[in-house]
Design a protein around this motif. Sequence first.
Motif, short mmCIF file in Angstrom:
data_model
loop_
_atom_site.label_atom_id
_atom_site.label_comp_id
_atom_site.label_asym_id
_atom_site.label_seq_id
_atom_site.Cartn_x
_atom_site.Cartn_y
_atom_site.Cartn_z
N UNK A 261 0.82 -1.19 0.00
CA UNK A 261 0.00 0.00 0.00
C UNK A 261 0.86 1.25 0.00
N UNK A 262 2.18 1.07 0.10
CA UNK A 262 3.08 2.21 0.11
C UNK A 262 3.08 2.86 -1.26
N UNK A 263 3.03 4.17 -1.25
CA UNK A 263 3.11 4.91 -2.51
C UNK A 263 4.57 5.07 -2.88
N UNK A 264 4.87 5.15 -4.17
CA UNK A 264 6.26 5.35 -4.58
C UNK A 264 6.75 6.72 -4.11
N UNK A 265 8.01 6.94 -4.28
CA UNK A 265 8.61 8.20 -3.85
C UNK A 265 7.82 9.37 -4.43
N UNK A 266 7.77 10.44 -3.67
CA UNK A 266 6.98 11.60 -4.07
C UNK A 266 7.38 12.09 -5.45
N UNK A 267 6.40 12.16 -6.33
CA UNK A 267 6.65 12.64 -7.68
C UNK A 267 6.00 14.01 -7.81
N UNK A 268 6.78 15.03 -7.59
CA UNK A 268 6.22 16.37 -7.60
C UNK A 268 5.95 16.86 -9.01
N UNK A 269 6.93 16.81 -9.87
CA UNK A 269 6.73 17.25 -11.24
C UNK A 269 7.69 16.50 -12.15
N UNK A 270 7.34 16.42 -13.42
CA UNK A 270 8.25 15.72 -14.33
C UNK A 270 9.53 16.54 -14.52
N UNK A 271 10.58 15.90 -14.93
CA UNK A 271 11.83 16.64 -15.14
C UNK A 271 11.66 17.64 -16.27
N UNK A 272 12.45 18.70 -16.27
CA UNK A 272 12.32 19.71 -17.32
C UNK A 272 12.58 19.10 -18.70
N UNK A 273 11.91 19.65 -19.69
CA UNK A 273 12.02 19.15 -21.05
C UNK A 273 13.39 19.47 -21.61
N UNK A 274 14.00 18.48 -22.22
CA UNK A 274 15.31 18.66 -22.82
C UNK A 274 15.14 19.13 -24.27
#
Length: 71
Positions: free
Chosen positions: A20-33
């Motif tokens: 039931x553990x959620x994965x590590x906090x995913x705040x925002x996607x990495x900046x676009x390259x």
Amino acid sequence: MIRVPLLATALLLLAACTTDDKPAAQTSPPPRQPTVVDPQLQALQRAKAVQDTVDAQKAATDAKLREAEGQ
């Protein structure tokens, strides 16, 4: 007869494996390259903007011509 205990055991094992553990906090996607295609995409966007301007001017000119013709 052996199917019920076997099925119950399999279900319990599967239930124990889930978390039931959620994965590590995913705040925002990495900046676009930037890519090789970016300059072409920007040129396309500018061309579309110019086309919109030309279309608007054509519509205004057509309206003035219709007005001058009395239609």
